[in-house]
Structure formats: structure tokens, C-alpha cells
Design a protein around this motif. Structure first.
Motif, PDB file in Angstrom:
ATOM      1  N   GLY A 117      33.870  -6.231   9.859  1.00  0.00           N
ATOM      2  CA  GLY A 117      34.979  -6.184   8.900  1.00  0.00           C
ATOM      3  C   GLY A 117      35.250  -4.765   8.439  1.00  0.00           C
ATOM      4  N   ALA A 118      34.185  -4.009   8.209  1.00  0.00           N
ATOM      5  CA  ALA A 118      34.340  -2.614   7.780  1.00  0.00           C
ATOM      6  C   ALA A 118      35.011  -1.785   8.878  1.00  0.00           C
ATOM      7  N   ARG A 119      34.637  -2.023  10.130  1.00  0.00           N
ATOM      8  CA  ARG A 119      35.261  -1.291  11.252  1.00  0.00           C
ATOM      9  C   ARG A 119      36.758  -1.628  11.342  1.00  0.00           C
ATOM     10  N   GLU A 120      37.091  -2.912  11.173  1.00  0.00           N
ATOM     11  CA  GLU A 120      38.496  -3.329  11.227  1.00  0.00           C
ATOM     12  C   GLU A 120      39.304  -2.666  10.116  1.00  0.00           C
ATOM     13  N   LYS A 121      38.743  -2.647   8.910  1.00  0.00           N
ATOM     14  CA  LYS A 121      39.434  -1.999   7.787  1.00  0.00           C
ATOM     15  C   LYS A 121      39.597  -0.506   8.046  1.00  0.00           C
ATOM     16  N   LEU A 122      38.570   0.111   8.560  1.00  0.00           N
ATOM     17  CA  LEU A 122      38.629   1.537   8.859  1.00  0.00           C
ATOM     18  C   LEU A 122      39.651   1.814   9.958  1.00  0.00           C
ATOM     19  N   ALA A 123      39.713   0.981  10.975  1.00  0.00           N
ATOM     20  CA  ALA A 123      40.692   1.159  12.056  1.00  0.00           C
ATOM     21  C   ALA A 123      42.114   0.975  11.532  1.00  0.00           C
ATOM     22  N   ALA A 124      42.317  -0.008  10.669  1.00  0.00           N
ATOM     23  CA  ALA A 124      43.651  -0.231  10.087  1.00  0.00           C
ATOM     24  C   ALA A 124      44.056   0.946   9.214  1.00  0.00           C
ATOM     25  N   TRP A 125      43.119   1.466   8.434  1.00  0.00           N
ATOM     26  CA  TRP A 125      43.398   2.632   7.593  1.00  0.00           C
ATOM     27  C   TRP A 125      43.751   3.835   8.470  1.00  0.00           C
ATOM     28  N   LYS A 126      43.000   4.044   9.542  1.00  0.00           N
ATOM     29  CA  LYS A 126      43.259   5.153  10.462  1.00  0.00           C
ATOM     30  C   LYS A 126      44.650   5.015  11.084  1.00  0.00           C
ATOM     31  N   ASP A 127      45.034   3.804  11.476  1.00  0.00           N
ATOM     32  CA  ASP A 127      46.369   3.575  12.046  1.00  0.00           C
ATOM     33  C   ASP A 127      47.469   3.911  11.042  1.00  0.00           C
ATOM     34  N   ARG A 128      47.267   3.513   9.779  1.00  0.00           N
ATOM     35  CA  ARG A 128      48.263   3.820   8.741  1.00  0.00           C
ATOM     36  C   ARG A 128      48.391   5.326   8.540  1.00  0.00           C
ATOM     37  N   VAL A 129      47.266   6.022   8.502  1.00  0.00           N
ATOM     38  CA  VAL A 129      47.271   7.480   8.325  1.00  0.00           C
ATOM     39  C   VAL A 129      47.979   8.156   9.497  1.00  0.00           C
ATOM     40  N   GLU A 130      47.697   7.708  10.698  1.00  0.00           N
ATOM     41  CA  GLU A 130      48.352   8.286  11.883  1.00  0.00           C
ATOM     42  C   GLU A 130      49.852   8.027  11.866  1.00  0.00           C
ATOM     43  N   GLN A 131      50.267   6.838  11.410  1.00  0.00           N
ATOM     44  CA  GLN A 131      51.697   6.525  11.329  1.00  0.00           C
ATOM     45  C   GLN A 131      52.386   7.397  10.277  1.00  0.00           C
ATOM     46  N   VAL A 132      51.739   7.583   9.140  1.00  0.00           N
ATOM     47  CA  VAL A 132      52.302   8.454   8.095  1.00  0.00           C
ATOM     48  C   VAL A 132      52.433   9.873   8.623  1.00  0.00           C
ATOM     49  N   ALA A 133      51.446  10.352   9.340  1.00  0.00           N
ATOM     50  CA  ALA A 133      51.497  11.707   9.906  1.00  0.00           C
ATOM     51  C   ALA A 133      52.635  11.827  10.921  1.00  0.00           C
ATOM     52  N   ALA A 134      52.793  10.838  11.781  1.00  0.00           N
ATOM     53  CA  ALA A 134      53.880  10.859  12.774  1.00  0.00           C
ATOM     54  C   ALA A 134      55.242  10.823  12.085  1.00  0.00           C
ATOM     55  N   ASP A 135      55.387   9.964  11.075  1.00  0.00           N
ATOM     56  CA  ASP A 135      56.650   9.877  10.336  1.00  0.00           C
ATOM     57  C   ASP A 135      56.957  11.198   9.632  1.00  0.00           C
ATOM     58  N   THR A 136      55.931  11.824   9.095  1.00  0.00           N
ATOM     59  CA  THR A 136      56.113  13.099   8.398  1.00  0.00           C
ATOM     60  C   THR A 136      56.536  14.196   9.375  1.00  0.00           C
TER      61      THR A 136
END
Length: 150
Positions: A10-29
Motif C-alpha cells: 500500500g505504501a509503494r502504491e501511494k508513493l507511486a501515485a504521488w510520484k505520478d502526480r508530481v511528474e504531471q505537475v512538472a510536465a504541465d508547468t
């Protein structure tokens, strides 16, 4: 005690989802930044005396004066240039804020702060335009700037 804390999967899944959100924010920026840097705005006064083009920072990159300039008092020409430049900056602020909304949205405090900063940097205060000196009473319509004719 929360059993999810001890769940490594569960912790890995949450961390992967957080990483995906951060990468999307960076790409959008990055997309927002690229699009903002490409923006150019052109504005012309209604009388056809002046046309200005500004870049993404609001800097003047092109100025076109028509032959009407020869029949117009210099102070009217300069005032019309400045009024048209102010109009172009207001349009640039609008377009920049549209790009920000399209790329990073308006939900986050950071996006709202960026949009507000852009607006504050580019927009002209209507009171500044109103502070322009009034034309001489005997000045004819052709020699008046477009804002004075309103």
C-alpha cells in the motif's frame, strides 16, 4: 493503530501515485512556461495611427506608425503609442492567464499566485490612463488619440 502504515504494498502504491502526480505537475508547468514564452500580442488604435507588438514579457518588439502620423501632433502620437501599448499589455495579461488556466489549472494556490503575479506585472491601472493630460480645446478630432474621443 492504522494497519495501512505497516502495509508495504500500500505504501509503494501511494508513493507511486504521488510520484505520478508530481511528474504531471512538472510536465504541465514546463508546457505552461513554453507556451507563455511564445506569446506575442499585437494591438492597434482604432484610428489606425499606431500598431504595437509586444513579447511575452511585455517588451515592445515592433512599432508601426502609419502616414497619418505626419498630420498628427507629436504629443498625440506619443500618447496614442503609450495607450496602445497599455492595451496590448492588458491583452497579454488576459492571454497569459488563459494559458495558465489551460495548462496548470486554477485550483492550486500556486497556479492562482502565478496568474495573479502575471496580471499584476502586465496590467495597466485605468487610473494611470485617466491621468493623461487633456487635449487643448481647439484640437480637432483627427489629432486626438482614440481614448480621448470616447
Amino acid at each position: 493503530m492504522d494497519e495501512n502504515i505497516l502495509d508495504p504494498d500500500g505504501a509503494r502504491e501511494k508513493l507511486a501515485a504521488w510520484k505520478d502526480r508530481v511528474e504531471q505537475v512538472a510536465a504541465d508547468t514546463r508546457t505552461m512556461s513554453d507556451r507563455l514564452q511564445e506569446v506575442r500580442v499585437t494591438a492597434a488604435d482604432p484610428s489606425g495611427l499606431v500598431e504595437v507588438t509586444i513579447d511575452s514579457t511585455g517588451a515592445l518588439v515592433d512599432l508601426t506608425l502609419t502616414s497619418r502620423m505626419q498630420r498628427t501632433k507629436p504629443d498625440v502620437v506619443s500618447r496614442t503609442v503609450m495607450e496602445t501599448l497599455a492595451e496590448a499589455k492588458n491583452r497579454l495579461a488576459d492571454r497569459s492567464q488563459e494559458i495558465i488556466a489551460e495548462t496548470v489549472g486554477t485550483e492550486s494556490p500556486a497556479a492562482r499566485a502565478i496568474a495573479e503575479s502575471v496580471g499584476n506585472h502586465l496590467r495597466t491601472d485605468p487610473e494611470e490612463s485617466a491621468a493623461a493630460p487633456a487635449p487643448e480645446p481647439d484640437e480637432d478630432d483627427e489629432n486626438r488619440s482614440f481614448l480621448e474621443k470616447w
